[in-house]
Every structure is written in structure tokens, then in C-alpha cells.
Enzyme design. Structure first.
Site, short mmCIF file in Angstrom:
data_model
loop_
_atom_site.label_atom_id
_atom_site.label_comp_id
_atom_site.label_asym_id
_atom_site.label_seq_id
_atom_site.Cartn_x
_atom_site.Cartn_y
_atom_site.Cartn_z
N LYS A 53 5.45 -10.13 -10.96
CA LYS A 53 5.01 -8.79 -10.58
C LYS A 53 4.91 -7.90 -11.81
CE LYS A 53 6.91 -9.17 -5.94
NZ LYS A 53 8.05 -8.94 -5.04
N GLN A 81 13.63 -5.86 -4.84
CA GLN A 81 13.38 -7.28 -4.59
C GLN A 81 14.43 -7.84 -3.63
OE1 GLN A 81 10.70 -9.18 -5.80
NE2 GLN A 81 11.49 -10.69 -4.36
N ASP A 133 6.32 -1.42 -1.27
CA ASP A 133 6.42 -2.59 -0.39
C ASP A 133 6.00 -2.25 1.04
OD1 ASP A 133 7.00 -5.11 -1.35
OD2 ASP A 133 9.17 -4.78 -1.45
#
Ligand code: NDP
Length: 288
Positions: free
Chosen positions: A50, A94, A117
């Protein structure tokens, strides 16, 4: 008939190149911070990928790597500091987190305007209410693939297999927003093959290797395979029996190289959306 392959790798590369162009034309660099806690090895790979993709596209990206022993309170304090940092446009925590930290507490601590997200209950609620907001990356990527397939969404019968917060539910909401007639299937669904056979669009997000058989696919249907499963022999396969589905489907995503690459591209898209929305007013615009 053999299905057309929907190449997520190529589409993701085009999306990322387009984002890089848009960012190069901005008077600022949008900022992304990926928060990692502990040493989960798979997370290490995801976070590096990412960060690399974000830097390549021109984002100011960094990873905040906290030790395994970080308390929940300390993590929430770090997230609060990122929420308050004007240079930070997107925050991604994460998962999985160490067992002593509640994922839902960490997700809820992120400012919804920086929630790239799209997991915050506020963004999930906005999506379910048909309001604009930041949308989870994988379903957003799947919608791009459907657009790429050129498939008619309005009035089409779609089935989403799986009802998780990160894939199945938001996917169903996006399809509904696009005027599909949506069925959400799950582990308690009666007659899953029959439900599938009626669908013009099949989205499989289950996590069971090759569960969806070729004979379940209506001739000409579009198949989006979200599943990523590693077999004992090391091969990666999706939730759909790909070779069996090929002669039935009109278009299908491969695994790997279908939905997977789109997820990171859409994370970057969400981060740019968040940056632009934060700097131009309160309305969020992250919709595929
Ligand atoms: P979850 O385990 O959270 O959800 C799985 C869903 O599948 C549940 O809703 C479950 O139903 C349903 N299910 C399980 N067994 C069956 C069955 N026999 N028949 C019908 N439905 C069933 O998984 P995720 O949503 O997080 O992920 C799904 C897959 O997508 C995984 O393979 C994951 O690796 C992959 N994935 C891929 C991404 C990408 O970038 N390509 C990103 C995220 C995930 P119930 O609710 O009843 O238990």
C-alpha cells in the site's frame, strides 16, 4: 462461448496512472498514514504494498508501525493525533490487530472524513442510507470492474455471496445504488445454486476455494470473484471454479489478477477523494 476476462491488473494500473496525473496537478500532496500494530507477517506485506503504491502515485505516504504491546488506549491516542493532523488526509488501520485491541474501537476512532477503508460505522451507515461517503475499497474496485465489463446494471439481477462488513454488505449496497435487484446470500441460504442460476451478476465473497460451480452460472452472466484462497499445493484460487465457469459466463475476473489489484487502487482513489472533500467542504464524495 468462452467468457471475456476482466483484467483487474491492467485496470488498476490505468486507475493508478490517472490518479498520479491528478495528484501531480494539485498544489498539495494528499497524505496517507497506514497504522500497523505488531508483527503479523501478512500485514507487513500488505502495508508495504500500500505504501509503495501510494508513493508511486504521488501521495505523501507513511507507515506508523507500533509495537505488539501497544495498549488499546495508546493506539486510540495515536489515531486521535492523526485525526488532528491537517497534513493527514487518509488513515488506514491495518487488520488484524493484536488480540488485546478491539478492532471495532480502532475503526470507530478514525475520523470518518479520513476513513479511507470505509469501515467506520458512519460511512457504512451513509452507504446503507444511499448517501455519499467513503466506500470500502474492495467493493469499490468490483464496481469499477463491472463498469469495465460494460454490463447493464439497472434492473439486472445480482447476487452477492457473503455478507461481511468489508465486502458482502457494502457490495450489495453499491449494486442496489446502481439499480440492480440484489440478493444477498450467506451460509444459511437455501438452494444457493438455484439463487445463483437466476443472477445476471454474481459476486462471490466467501473465502471457500472454488465453491461456486460452473453449472451455477447463468449463460452470459458476469462473474466477479473476490475470494483469495491458497490451496495446500500453494496455488491461489478464487471462490469460483474458474475453468468450469468459463464456458458459461459472459465475463469473469481471474484470481489472481482480478479484484485483488483493484483494492489498492481504490484505497488510493478513496484517499484522493478524502483529501479533496476535506479541503473543499464537508461533503464526502467517495463513490465508485
Ligand atoms: P468473511 O469470512 O468475513 O465472510 C464470508 C462470508 O461468506 C460470510 O458472510 C459467510 O456467511 C459466507 N459463507 C461462508 N460459507 C458459505 C457457504 N457455504 N455458502 C454461502 N455463503 C457462505 O470473509 P470476507 O468477506 O472478509 O472475505 C471473503 C473472501 O474475499 C475471502 O476469500 C477473502 O480472502 C477475500 N477478500 C479479498 C479481497 C481482495 O482484495 N480481493 C479483500 C477482502 C477479502 P455467514 O455470514 O452466514 O457466516
Amino acid at each position: 462461448m468462452t467468457a471475456r476476462l476482466l483484467d483487474g491488473k491492467a485496470l488498476a494500473a490505468r486507475l493508478r496512472a490517472g490518479l498520479a496525473e491528478r495528484i501531480a496537478a494539485l498544489p498539495f500532496r494528499p497524505g496517507l498514514v497506514v497504522v500497523r500494530v505488531g508483527e503479523d507477517p501478512a500485514s507487513g506485506v500488505y502495508v508495504r504494498n500500500k505504501d509503495k503504491a501510494a508513493r508511486e502515485a504521488g501521495f505523501a505516504s507513511r507507515t506508523l508501525h507500533l509495537p505488539e504491546a501497544t495498549s488499546e488506549a495508546a493506539l486510540l491516542a495515536e489515531i486521535a493525533a492523526l485525526n488532528a493532523d491537517a497534513e493527514v488526509d487518509g488513515i488506514l488501520v491495518q487488520l488484524p490487530l493484536p488480540a488485546h485491541i478491539r478492532a471495532e474501537a480502532a475503526i470507530a476512532a478514525v475520523d470518518p472524513a479520513k476513513d479511507v477503508d470505509g469501515f467506520h460505522p458512519m460511512n457504512a451507515g451513509r452507504l446503507a442510507s444511499g448517501l455519499p461517503g467513503l466506500v470500502p475499497c474492495t467493493p469499490r474496485g468490483a464496481m469499477h470492474l463491472l463498469a469495465e465489463a460494460g454490463v447493464r446494471l439497472r434492473g439486472a439481477r445480482a447476487i452477492v455471496i457473503g455478507r461481511s462488513q468489508i465486502v458482502g454488505r457494502p457490495m450489495a449496497q453499491l449494486l442496489l445504488a446502481a439499480d440492480c435487484t440484489v440478493t444477498i446470500a450467506h451460509s444459511r441460504t437455501d438452494d444457493l445454486p438455484g439463487e445463483c442460476r437466476r443472477a445476471d451478476i454474481v459476486v462471490a465473497a466467501v473465502g471457500r476455494p472454488e465453491m461456486v460451480r460452473g453449472g451455477w452460472i447463468k449463460p452470459g452472466a458476469t462473474v466477479i470473484d473476490v475470494g483469495i484462497n491458497r490451496l495446500p499445493d500453494g496455488r491461489l484460487v478464487g471462490d469460483v471454479a474458474f475453468a468450469e465457469a468459463l464456458p458459461h459466463a459472459g465475463a469473469i475476473t481471474p484470481v489472481p489478477g482480478g479484484v485483488g489489484p483493484m483494492t489498492i487502487a481504490c484505497l488510493l482513489e478513496n484517499t484522493l477523494d478524502a483529501a479533496l472533500a476535506r479541503r473543499s467542504g464537508p461533503a464526502l464524495s467517495g463513490r465508485a
